[in-house]
Design an enzyme around this catalytic site. Structure first.
Site, PDB file in Angstrom:
ATOM      1  N   HIS A 101       0.871  -1.174   0.000  1.00 48.03           N
ATOM      2  CA  HIS A 101       0.000   0.000   0.000  1.00 48.03           C
ATOM      3  C   HIS A 101       0.909   1.226   0.000  1.00 48.03           C
ATOM      4  O   HIS A 101       1.989   1.182   0.601  1.00 48.03           O
ATOM      5  CB  HIS A 101      -0.840   0.119   1.269  1.00 48.03           C
ATOM      6  CG  HIS A 101      -1.733  -1.033   1.580  1.00 48.03           C
ATOM      7  ND1 HIS A 101      -1.318  -2.137   2.263  1.00 48.03           N
ATOM      8  CD2 HIS A 101      -3.052  -1.221   1.337  1.00 48.03           C
ATOM      9  CE1 HIS A 101      -2.323  -2.968   2.423  1.00 48.03           C
ATOM     10  NE2 HIS A 101      -3.398  -2.440   1.870  1.00 48.03           N
ATOM     11  N   ASP A 104       2.389   1.933   3.369  1.00 44.69           N
ATOM     12  CA  ASP A 104       3.322   0.966   3.978  1.00 44.69           C
ATOM     13  C   ASP A 104       4.757   1.409   3.752  1.00 44.69           C
ATOM     14  O   ASP A 104       5.635   1.117   4.557  1.00 44.69           O
ATOM     15  CB  ASP A 104       3.232  -0.425   3.322  1.00 44.69           C
ATOM     16  CG  ASP A 104       1.851  -1.017   3.356  1.00 44.69           C
ATOM     17  OD1 ASP A 104       1.089  -0.669   4.260  1.00 44.69           O
ATOM     18  OD2 ASP A 104       1.538  -1.838   2.461  1.00 44.69           O
TER      19      ASP A 104
HETATM   20  C1  XLS Z   1      -7.566  -6.828   4.365  1.00 49.65           C
HETATM   21  C2  XLS Z   1      -7.095  -7.027   3.001  1.00 49.65           C
HETATM   22  C3  XLS Z   1      -5.940  -6.135   2.593  1.00 49.65           C
HETATM   23  C4  XLS Z   1      -5.798  -6.132   1.104  1.00 49.65           C
HETATM   24  C5  XLS Z   1      -4.980  -5.008   0.564  1.00 49.65           C
HETATM   25  O1  XLS Z   1      -8.297  -7.623   4.911  1.00 49.65           O
HETATM   26  O2  XLS Z   1      -6.792  -8.370   2.826  1.00 49.65           O
HETATM   27  O3  XLS Z   1      -4.770  -6.536   3.231  1.00 49.65           O
HETATM   28  O4  XLS Z   1      -5.268  -7.320   0.634  1.00 49.65           O
HETATM   29  O5  XLS Z   1      -5.526  -3.781   0.866  1.00 49.65           O
END
Ligand code: XLS
Ligand code: NI
Ligand code: NI
Length: 439
Positions: A101, A104
């Site tokens: 993201h 991150d």
């Molecule tokens: C959350 C999601 C997230 C997505 C990416 O539950 O799995 O991690 O994969 O935003």
């Protein structure tokens, strides 16, 4: 340059008998299945957020993780060291892809401009590290759920300024993904959902979500981004009711708004089980409807009702997942992204290796078993036989749309008592055991 995992060497394949916990027992990157190396079938990816950004805090306590890379006087220095640690880790693990993201990898600034500048600066370093190691970006995404402005949703916020801010954030994240040559771009609904219908215009919110995705499609065309757009369904958490409930819902939603040609599904195992499905169900539905794009590889806990995001170690589940993926002729341009986190008491840096090795071995073994099941035609032959009454006679007329109720009424009258076959589920489960347990 600092080494953050000095106790770990490059992880090698040492075979099923290996007693080295820092080796692969089943994942042999070059081992061929169906004429293709395992690494190409599996396309493993590391999730930046769980593995490098998280500190394993939970609602009851502080973070526990030892993260030697979170060193440096400023958030930007720490972000850069995090990137260096990430690439050392991925290189040693032998994973070819990663996902992140926007938030991150780089801290937010005081304004959108500063936030974007921070992102560009860390992405410069990430680009260098990608070139040095050959590690590629599986998909990029934007964090539209953490900041308080997104408390009521992003694209489905009741506040148009929030919609606009989210759009600006996604525009930037798409441009970064494009710059780094990402195979895809993910839309996980974050807080796109609701807590109570007493304050929610569900119709407008879903229309707005579609408008948001349309704008993303237009922007991709504008900047020449040709990666795969992916929707990641999840039925609940953080909101009580998430809009992208499951793959079937996402499929219907995309069709309603004429977006079905632009999106596929990123299927997460733990989200499937939260929706009351098996992982295999979601993969199968996606495969049958040309919606299988990529996978978030993890698993939930049968006793817990939330998204525990554990490393996938259940070989039955990985086998049946690979069974679907092989039949879909692979995930490319998607992959298997470990959207998984080590448990809070697993706080040593080396635990991150154990988690990924466990998941990679479970999927490698699943791939190998699924390959044998398909080669031997175990369930496929049986399926063909089970539905063979549709290949000729009245069955053929039904599937070709040539029968109507009157004709079927005539046919049924002359037919007499029908002989129905057993489903023999227990026999099949026993055969599945035989394949999974055979070494
Ligand atoms: C959350 C999601 C997230 C997505 C990416 O539950 O799995 O991690 O994969 O935003
Ligand atoms: Ni996910
Ligand atoms: Ni999840």
């Amino acid at each position: 340059m600092n080494e953050y995992f000095p106790e770990v060497e490059k992880i090698e394949y040492k075979g099923p008998q290996s007693d080295d916990p820092l080796s692969f027992r089943y994942y042999d990157p070059d081992g061929e299945i169906d004429g293709k190396p395992m690494s190409e079938h599996l396309r493993f990816s590391v999730a930046y957020w769980h593995t490098f950004a998280s500190e394993s805090s939970d609602p009851f306590g502080a973070g526990t993780r030892e993260r030697p890379w979170e060193e440096g006087d400023t958030p930007m220095e720490r972000a850069k060291n995090r990137a260096r640690a990430a690439f050392e880790f991925m290189d040693k693990l032998g994973v070819e892809y990663f996902c992140f993201h926007d938030r991150d990898v780089a801290p937010a600034g005081d304004s959108l401009e500063e936030t974007n500048r921070n992102l560009d600066e860390v992405v410069d370093l990430i680009e260098e590290l990608m070139e040095e190691t050959g590690i590629k970006l599986l998909w990029g995404t934007a964090n539209l759920f953490e900041h308080p402005r997104y408390a009521n949703g992003a694209a489905t916020s009741p506040n148009a300024d929030v919609f606009a801010h989210a759009a600006a954030q996604v525009k930037k994240a798409m441009e970064v993904a494009n710059r780094l040559g990402a195979c895809g771009y993910v839309f996980w609904g974050g807080r796109e959902g609701y807590e109570t219908l007493l304050n929610t215009d569900l119709g407008l919110e879903m229309d707005n979500e579609a408008r948001f995705l349309e704008m993303a499609v237009d922007h991709a065309e504008k900047i020449g981004f040709d990666g795969q757009f992916l929707i990641e369904p999840k039925p609940k958490e953080p909101t009580k009711h998430q809009y992208d409930f499951d793959v079937e819902h996402a499929h219907a939603f995309l069709q309603k708004y004429g977006l079905e040609d632009f999106f596929k599904a990123n299927i997460e195992a733990n989200h499937a089980t939260l929706a009351g499905h098996t992982f295999q169900h979601e993969l199968n539905y996606a495969r049958q409807n040309d919606m299988l794009g990529s996978v978030d590889a993890n698993q939930g806990d049968k006793l817990l009702g939330w998204d525990t995001d554990q490393f996938p170690t259940d070989v039955y589940s990985t086998t049946l997942a690979m069974y679907e993926i092989l039949q879909a002729r692979g995930l490319k341009p998607g992959g298997l992204n470990f959207d998984a986190k080590v448990r809070r008491p697993s706080f040593k840096p080396v635990d991150l290796f154990y988690g990924h090795i466990a998941g990679m071995d479970a999927f490698a073994r699943g791939l190998e078993v699924a390959g044998r099941l398909l080669d031997d035609g175990v369930f496929t032959d049986l399926l063909a036989d089970r539905y063979s009454s549709y290949n000729s006679g009245i069955g053929r007329k039904i599937v070709e749309g040539e029968a109507d109720f009157s004709e079927l009424d005539e046919y049924a009258k002359d037919r007499g008592e029908i002989v129905v076959e057993s489903g023999a589920q227990e026999k099949l489960e026993s055969i599945l055991n035989q394949y999974v347990l055979e070494t």
